[in-house]
Design a protein around this motif. Structure first.
Motif, mmCIF file in Angstrom:
data_model
loop_
_atom_site.group_PDB
_atom_site.id
_atom_site.type_symbol
_atom_site.label_atom_id
_atom_site.label_comp_id
_atom_site.label_asym_id
_atom_site.label_seq_id
_atom_site.Cartn_x
_atom_site.Cartn_y
_atom_site.Cartn_z
ATOM 1 N N ARG A 121 0.865 -1.177 0.000
ATOM 2 C CA ARG A 121 0.000 0.000 0.000
ATOM 3 C C ARG A 121 0.903 1.228 0.000
ATOM 4 N NH1 ARG A 121 0.017 -2.261 5.024
ATOM 5 N NH2 ARG A 121 0.553 -0.917 6.802
ATOM 6 N N ALA A 122 0.322 2.381 -0.146
ATOM 7 C CA ALA A 122 1.119 3.600 -0.227
ATOM 8 C C ALA A 122 1.927 3.816 1.053
ATOM 9 C CB ALA A 122 0.214 4.801 -0.481
ATOM 10 N N ALA A 123 3.162 4.266 0.882
ATOM 11 C CA ALA A 123 4.041 4.555 2.019
ATOM 12 C C ALA A 123 4.453 6.019 1.953
ATOM 13 C CB ALA A 123 5.271 3.659 1.979
ATOM 14 N N THR A 124 4.203 6.744 3.053
ATOM 15 C CA THR A 124 4.563 8.162 3.071
ATOM 16 C C THR A 124 6.056 8.358 3.307
ATOM 17 O OG1 THR A 124 4.036 8.266 5.436
ATOM 18 C CG2 THR A 124 2.284 8.862 3.895
ATOM 19 N N ARG A 125 6.689 7.353 3.905
ATOM 20 C CA ARG A 125 8.135 7.458 4.164
ATOM 21 C C ARG A 125 8.788 6.092 3.976
ATOM 22 N NH1 ARG A 125 11.125 6.675 8.788
ATOM 23 N NH2 ARG A 125 9.204 6.490 10.011
ATOM 24 N N GLY A 161 28.378 12.124 -2.861
ATOM 25 C CA GLY A 161 28.142 12.672 -4.195
ATOM 26 C C GLY A 161 29.065 12.125 -5.261
ATOM 27 N N MET A 162 29.996 11.241 -4.874
ATOM 28 C CA MET A 162 30.921 10.646 -5.842
ATOM 29 C C MET A 162 30.260 9.456 -6.525
ATOM 30 S SD MET A 162 33.618 12.538 -5.621
ATOM 31 C CE MET A 162 34.879 11.548 -6.427
ATOM 32 N N LEU A 163 30.640 9.209 -7.774
ATOM 33 C CA LEU A 163 30.079 8.096 -8.522
ATOM 34 C C LEU A 163 30.716 6.790 -8.055
ATOM 35 C CD1 LEU A 163 28.084 7.487 -10.819
ATOM 36 C CD2 LEU A 163 30.025 7.557 -12.398
ATOM 37 N N ALA A 164 29.901 5.851 -7.651
ATOM 38 C CA ALA A 164 30.396 4.559 -7.180
ATOM 39 C C ALA A 164 30.890 3.725 -8.358
ATOM 40 C CB ALA A 164 29.297 3.823 -6.426
ATOM 41 N N SER A 165 31.758 2.798 -8.067
ATOM 42 C CA SER A 165 32.298 1.937 -9.125
ATOM 43 C C SER A 165 31.249 0.915 -9.550
ATOM 44 C CB SER A 165 33.556 1.223 -8.633
ATOM 45 O OG SER A 165 33.271 0.461 -7.477
ATOM 46 N N ASP A 166 31.347 0.483 -10.807
ATOM 47 C CA ASP A 166 30.413 -0.521 -11.311
ATOM 48 C C ASP A 166 30.520 -1.805 -10.495
ATOM 49 O OD1 ASP A 166 29.713 1.313 -13.189
ATOM 50 O OD2 ASP A 166 30.540 0.242 -14.919
ATOM 51 N N GLY A 167 29.419 -2.500 -10.376
ATOM 52 C CA GLY A 167 29.402 -3.739 -9.605
ATOM 53 C C GLY A 167 27.981 -4.078 -9.210
ATOM 54 N N THR A 168 27.846 -5.053 -8.332
ATOM 55 C CA THR A 168 26.532 -5.480 -7.859
ATOM 56 C C THR A 168 26.226 -4.828 -6.521
ATOM 57 O OG1 THR A 168 26.735 -7.606 -8.994
ATOM 58 C CG2 THR A 168 25.105 -7.463 -7.235
ATOM 59 N N TYR A 169 25.042 -4.258 -6.402
ATOM 60 C CA TYR A 169 24.631 -3.559 -5.171
ATOM 61 C C TYR A 169 23.313 -4.128 -4.656
ATOM 62 C CZ TYR A 169 28.344 -0.238 -6.104
ATOM 63 O OH TYR A 169 29.588 0.338 -6.317
ATOM 64 N N THR A 170 23.138 -4.033 -3.348
ATOM 65 C CA THR A 170 21.963 -4.583 -2.683
ATOM 66 C C THR A 170 21.090 -3.463 -2.132
ATOM 67 O OG1 THR A 170 23.187 -6.570 -2.052
ATOM 68 C CG2 THR A 170 21.155 -6.121 -0.855
ATOM 69 N N LEU A 171 19.781 -3.614 -2.276
ATOM 70 C CA LEU A 171 18.830 -2.604 -1.805
ATOM 71 C C LEU A 171 18.019 -3.157 -0.631
ATOM 72 C CD1 LEU A 171 17.412 0.177 -2.278
ATOM 73 C CD2 LEU A 171 15.745 -1.084 -3.667
ATOM 74 N N LYS A 172 17.913 -2.355 0.422
ATOM 75 C CA LYS A 172 17.072 -2.688 1.566
ATOM 76 C C LYS A 172 16.056 -1.574 1.741
ATOM 77 C CE LYS A 172 17.202 -3.643 6.545
ATOM 78 N NZ LYS A 172 18.077 -3.748 7.750
ATOM 79 N N VAL A 173 14.780 -1.943 1.894
ATOM 80 C CA VAL A 173 13.710 -0.944 1.984
ATOM 81 C C VAL A 173 12.957 -1.089 3.300
ATOM 82 C CG1 VAL A 173 11.645 -0.008 0.894
ATOM 83 C CG2 VAL A 173 13.441 -1.038 -0.528
ATOM 84 N N GLN A 174 12.787 0.019 4.005
ATOM 85 C CA GLN A 174 11.947 0.095 5.190
ATOM 86 C C GLN A 174 10.912 1.186 4.943
ATOM 87 O OE1 GLN A 174 14.768 0.616 8.500
ATOM 88 N NE2 GLN A 174 14.237 -1.443 9.183
ATOM 89 N N ALA A 175 9.659 0.803 4.899
ATOM 90 C CA ALA A 175 8.606 1.758 4.549
ATOM 91 C C ALA A 175 7.495 1.785 5.603
ATOM 92 C CB ALA A 175 8.021 1.402 3.186
ATOM 93 N N PHE A 176 6.885 2.981 5.760
ATOM 94 C CA PHE A 176 5.813 3.167 6.735
ATOM 95 C C PHE A 176 4.724 4.031 6.115
ATOM 96 C CE2 PHE A 176 9.801 2.564 8.944
ATOM 97 C CZ PHE A 176 9.498 1.614 9.918
ATOM 98 N N ASP A 177 3.471 3.759 6.511
ATOM 99 C CA ASP A 177 2.364 4.560 5.985
ATOM 100 C C ASP A 177 2.132 5.779 6.874
ATOM 101 O OD1 ASP A 177 1.051 3.677 8.262
ATOM 102 O OD2 ASP A 177 -0.183 2.208 7.180
ATOM 103 N N ALA A 178 1.045 6.522 6.586
ATOM 104 C CA ALA A 178 0.775 7.769 7.306
ATOM 105 C C ALA A 178 0.504 7.548 8.791
ATOM 106 C CB ALA A 178 -0.410 8.479 6.653
ATOM 107 N N THR A 179 0.078 6.337 9.156
ATOM 108 C CA THR A 179 -0.222 6.051 10.564
ATOM 109 C C THR A 179 0.987 5.471 11.305
ATOM 110 O OG1 THR A 179 -0.994 3.798 10.091
ATOM 111 C CG2 THR A 179 -2.622 5.589 9.941
ATOM 112 N N GLY A 180 2.106 5.324 10.589
ATOM 113 C CA GLY A 180 3.301 4.776 11.213
ATOM 114 C C GLY A 180 3.396 3.265 11.138
ATOM 115 N N GLN A 181 2.444 2.639 10.466
ATOM 116 C CA GLN A 181 2.476 1.186 10.319
ATOM 117 C C GLN A 181 3.460 0.780 9.221
ATOM 118 O OE1 GLN A 181 0.713 -1.045 12.335
ATOM 119 N NE2 GLN A 181 0.384 0.853 13.497
ATOM 120 N N LYS A 182 4.132 -0.314 9.452
ATOM 121 C CA LYS A 182 5.111 -0.785 8.472
ATOM 122 C C LYS A 182 4.427 -1.275 7.211
ATOM 123 C CE LYS A 182 9.214 -3.720 8.039
ATOM 124 N NZ LYS A 182 10.106 -4.686 8.735
ATOM 125 N N VAL A 183 4.998 -0.920 6.074
ATOM 126 C CA VAL A 183 4.466 -1.329 4.771
ATOM 127 C C VAL A 183 5.412 -2.357 4.146
ATOM 128 C CG1 VAL A 183 3.842 -0.586 2.450
ATOM 129 C CG2 VAL A 183 3.352 0.896 4.405
#
Length: 226
Positions: A121-125, A161-183
């Motif tokens: 669902r939509a996440a405000t943050r 602000g520097m450009l990172a070197s090419d390679g494989t990168y990992t993404l971690k996401v923590q999201a919360f809705d307007a009520t502070g509940q985890k999304v």
């Protein structure tokens, strides 16, 4: 003279860091010199003060150990080459197959890396943390996420602000809705493999225009739930 023998043994030990043919040739040459020096010492030793045979034995064992290490390195290189060839052949056989990938990793190339995000669902943050292959955090972004599937593209610039070197990168996401509940934000990618790049250590699959490493594939066939 003993010091000269020790120096030769130390030089031979240094060659164990590589498994090339030149290393083996260097070791053989050093061993011949060692035997020549040893024979000369034995011929010219003082009968009243003979040379220490234990030292000779230790140096011979050291040479044998280096030789065995070189052989082990050669075998490991052969095994790695065979493993890579097998992995490449298996990856090529996946072309046209539908696969599901974890989607948490993406290759950075030409200043861009992209992930597919699916927010329950939509996440405000939402805090998106990007880490390199060693687990070091290189960039962090905070943004809102719409409900459903969307693409997040990183421009490859780190926190300074520097450009990172090419390679494989990992993404971690923590999201919360307007009520502070985890999304819940799913990063799985499901699609048909159109091509495989086997030039690197881990084959890279192209799935519906997106690239993912073979190691991130979770299922082959219909997409799994969640």
């Amino acid at each position: 003279m003993t010091a000269g023998i020790t120096t030769l043994a130390s030089a031979a030990s240094g060659t164990s860091r590589s498994s090339t043919t030149s290393d083996a040739a260097t070791l053989a040459g050093n061993f011949d010199q060692f035997l020549t020096l040893l024979t000369t010492q034995l011929r010219n030793q003082n009968p009243l003060d003979p040379l220490d045979t234990n030292q000779f034995t230790q140096q011979l064992v050291q040479f044998a150990s280096v030789e065995q290490q070189l052989k082990s390195n050669d075998r490991l290189d052969a095994l790695l080459s065979a493993s890579k060839a097998s992995s490449s052949a298996s990856a090529a056989g996946l072309i046209g197959q539908t696969v599901t990938s974890s989607g948490i990793t993406a290759p950075l190339a030409n200043g861009a890396a992209a992930w597919t995000l699916n927010a329950a669902r939509a996440a405000t943050r939402a805090t998106l943390t990007i880490a390199d292959a060693k687990g070091n955090v290189v960039a962090t972004q905070t943004k809102a996420l719409a409900a459903g599937t969307q693409t997040f593209t990183w421009d490859g610039r780190n926190s300074t602000g520097m450009l990172a070197s090419d390679g494989t990168y990992t993404l971690k996401v923590q999201a919360f809705d307007a009520t502070g509940q985890k999304v819940t934000v799913d990063t799985k990618v499901t699609g048909v493999i159109s091509s495989v790049d086997v030039s690197g250590s881990d084959p890279i699959l192209t799935i519906d225009g997106k690239t993912v490493p073979l190691s991130s594939v979770q299922a082959i066939g219909a997409a799994s739930g969640g």
